[in-house]
Design a protein around this motif. Sequence first.
Motif, PDB file in Angstrom:
ATOM      1  N   ASN A  65       0.997  -1.181   0.009  1.00  0.00           N
ATOM      2  CA  ASN A  65       0.048  -0.046  -0.164  1.00  0.00           C
ATOM      3  C   ASN A  65       0.914   1.163  -0.005  1.00  0.00           C
ATOM      4  N   GLN A  66       2.372   1.031   0.022  1.00  0.00           N
ATOM      5  CA  GLN A  66       3.175   2.271  -0.095  1.00  0.00           C
ATOM      6  C   GLN A  66       3.972   2.026  -1.382  1.00  0.00           C
ATOM      7  N   ALA A  67       3.667   2.237  -2.547  1.00  0.00           N
ATOM      8  CA  ALA A  67       4.142   1.757  -3.954  1.00  0.00           C
ATOM      9  C   ALA A  67       5.645   2.765  -3.812  1.00  0.00           C
ATOM     10  N   SER A  68       5.479   3.944  -3.517  1.00  0.00           N
ATOM     11  CA  SER A  68       6.634   4.851  -3.554  1.00  0.00           C
ATOM     12  C   SER A  68       7.837   4.364  -2.726  1.00  0.00           C
ATOM     13  N   THR A  69       7.524   3.648  -1.493  1.00  0.00           N
ATOM     14  CA  THR A  69       8.495   3.235  -0.646  1.00  0.00           C
ATOM     15  C   THR A  69       9.190   2.055  -1.370  1.00  0.00           C
ATOM     16  N   ALA A  70       8.366   1.250  -1.710  1.00  0.00           N
ATOM     17  CA  ALA A  70       8.887   0.027  -2.491  1.00  0.00           C
ATOM     18  C   ALA A  70       9.757   0.182  -3.733  1.00  0.00           C
ATOM     19  N   GLN A  71       9.235   1.226  -4.437  1.00  0.00           N
ATOM     20  CA  GLN A  71      10.100   1.742  -5.677  1.00  0.00           C
ATOM     21  C   GLN A  71      11.430   2.371  -5.241  1.00  0.00           C
ATOM     22  N   ARG A  72      11.433   3.029  -3.946  1.00  0.00           N
ATOM     23  CA  ARG A  72      12.726   3.888  -3.577  1.00  0.00           C
ATOM     24  C   ARG A  72      13.579   2.701  -3.024  1.00  0.00           C
ATOM     25  N   ILE A  73      13.122   1.736  -2.433  1.00  0.00           N
ATOM     26  CA  ILE A  73      14.000   0.529  -2.153  1.00  0.00           C
ATOM     27  C   ILE A  73      14.437  -0.147  -3.467  1.00  0.00           C
ATOM     28  N   ALA A  74      13.628  -0.370  -4.320  1.00  0.00           N
ATOM     29  CA  ALA A  74      14.004  -0.908  -5.650  1.00  0.00           C
ATOM     30  C   ALA A  74      15.143  -0.229  -6.351  1.00  0.00           C
ATOM     31  N   VAL A  75      15.163   0.924  -6.362  1.00  0.00           N
ATOM     32  CA  VAL A  75      16.072   2.008  -6.935  1.00  0.00           C
ATOM     33  C   VAL A  75      17.400   1.911  -6.150  1.00  0.00           C
ATOM     34  N   SER A  76      17.332   1.767  -4.887  1.00  0.00           N
ATOM     35  CA  SER A  76      18.562   1.651  -4.120  1.00  0.00           C
ATOM     36  C   SER A  76      19.245   0.197  -4.278  1.00  0.00           C
ATOM     37  N   PHE A  77      18.559  -0.854  -4.727  1.00  0.00           N
ATOM     38  CA  PHE A  77      18.835  -2.265  -4.841  1.00  0.00           C
ATOM     39  C   PHE A  77      19.673  -2.389  -6.066  1.00  0.00           C
ATOM     40  N   ALA A  78      19.531  -1.351  -7.044  1.00  0.00           N
ATOM     41  CA  ALA A  78      20.091  -1.361  -8.405  1.00  0.00           C
ATOM     42  C   ALA A  78      21.746  -1.285  -8.109  1.00  0.00           C
ATOM     43  N   SER A  79      22.065  -0.442  -7.271  1.00  0.00           N
ATOM     44  CA  SER A  79      23.369  -0.126  -7.286  1.00  0.00           C
ATOM     45  C   SER A  79      24.028  -1.424  -5.993  1.00  0.00           C
ATOM     46  N   LEU A  80      23.107  -1.741  -5.174  1.00  0.00           N
ATOM     47  CA  LEU A  80      23.753  -2.606  -4.140  1.00  0.00           C
ATOM     48  C   LEU A  80      23.790  -3.852  -4.925  1.00  0.00           C
ATOM     49  N   VAL A  81      23.035  -4.215  -5.817  1.00  0.00           N
ATOM     50  CA  VAL A  81      23.289  -5.679  -6.387  1.00  0.00           C
ATOM     51  C   VAL A  81      24.364  -5.734  -7.364  1.00  0.00           C
ATOM     52  N   ALA A  82      24.598  -4.436  -8.196  1.00  0.00           N
ATOM     53  CA  ALA A  82      25.856  -4.433  -8.932  1.00  0.00           C
ATOM     54  C   ALA A  82      26.868  -4.273  -8.314  1.00  0.00           C
TER      55      ALA A  82
END
Length: 376
Positions: free
Chosen positions: A78-95
């Motif tokens: 119910n907090q799409a913006s929070t989930a998206q913000r986490i996904a954005v951070s994980f792009a660099s973390l996974v790299a």
Amino acid sequence: MPLRKRGPLWHYRFTINGQEYAGSTGLPATERNRKAAERIEKDQREAAVTGRATEARKDFATAAGEFIAWCKDVEYRNQASTAQRIAVSFASLVAFLGDMSVVGIGAREVEAYKEHRVRVNGVKDVTLRHDLHALSLFFQYAERMRWRDGNPVREVTMPSDANAVRIHPLTRNEEERYFKAAFNVVDRAGHRNLYDVGRTMINQGCRPEDAMSSRKADLDLEAGTLQVQSKTPAGNRTLFLTPESLEILSTRLASQGPWLFPSERYPVNHITKLNNSHDRACREATVAWREELEKAGLAAEAKEANISFVLYDLRHTFGTRQATEEKTDPFTLAKIMGHANLRTIMKYVHPDEGAQREAMKRYAEAIQRKKIRRVK
């Protein structure tokens, strides 16, 4: 010996109840990696006892995918913006951490990630703080899933709230130059979405999404108000419109569909982003300012001239001016801006040194008027 060198990597081998367990830690066999390899061996040993040896070898990239899916579908559904913000951070973390074992990541690896993001990527404290917060949430999830024990993010220093705040209230000069450029940013339908949203924000202190998601039915021309439908109870509020805001929003009633700011491509939806338009306006405002200074023979000043901020800073500008110039009390300001507590409103109030000096001057004058005797 539970840990040994085999080729270029650290390997582990141990026996439990007559059964031998062996495998690679995936880490180069150097003394620098010995402690991390020992953690992997320890976790593998515990995993063998509890019957979860396969999970203990999970690599970060795979685990991150499961975590992000959980954030999106369960924890923050119910907090799409929070989930998206986490996904954005994980792009660099996974790299950076993708090939490492989840149990092999310790404080040293997290520190290495911090150094990489700052020195190589040049990110600001606010971005680094978001990344580390997302990583900390991941390790909390990993503990619950019994992929590993411990949260190494807790062992490193995280940028403070004060250093991680990226806020820039506009000066009057910056405001004038920015909106002059924004007025010329027009979409194919002839709408000045950036200018209209921006002026509404700086006049009313609303969030970008408050304006962009407004329905025509929310606008009351006779009362001069706009009802904001927000995701939080405090955010649901009535905006008492300035004459300029009322004029801007009333002209939007002629657009198609139920929205004051309909999407150009899909009129059944409202616009959601203005990043490209905003960046363009900032660039054009900067170029015009520098040209003006160069013509005046101020080459050095021209090099320093720059209009650079995020759209949300228009909201910060409103809050700062209300508090420092208009002396609006924090309780009223919190209500206007849609905040439930005063601690949050303080993030939007940024009195400069001049405002502080003026406040102390007024205080000193008040003391003099009251003729308070000093003890000598």
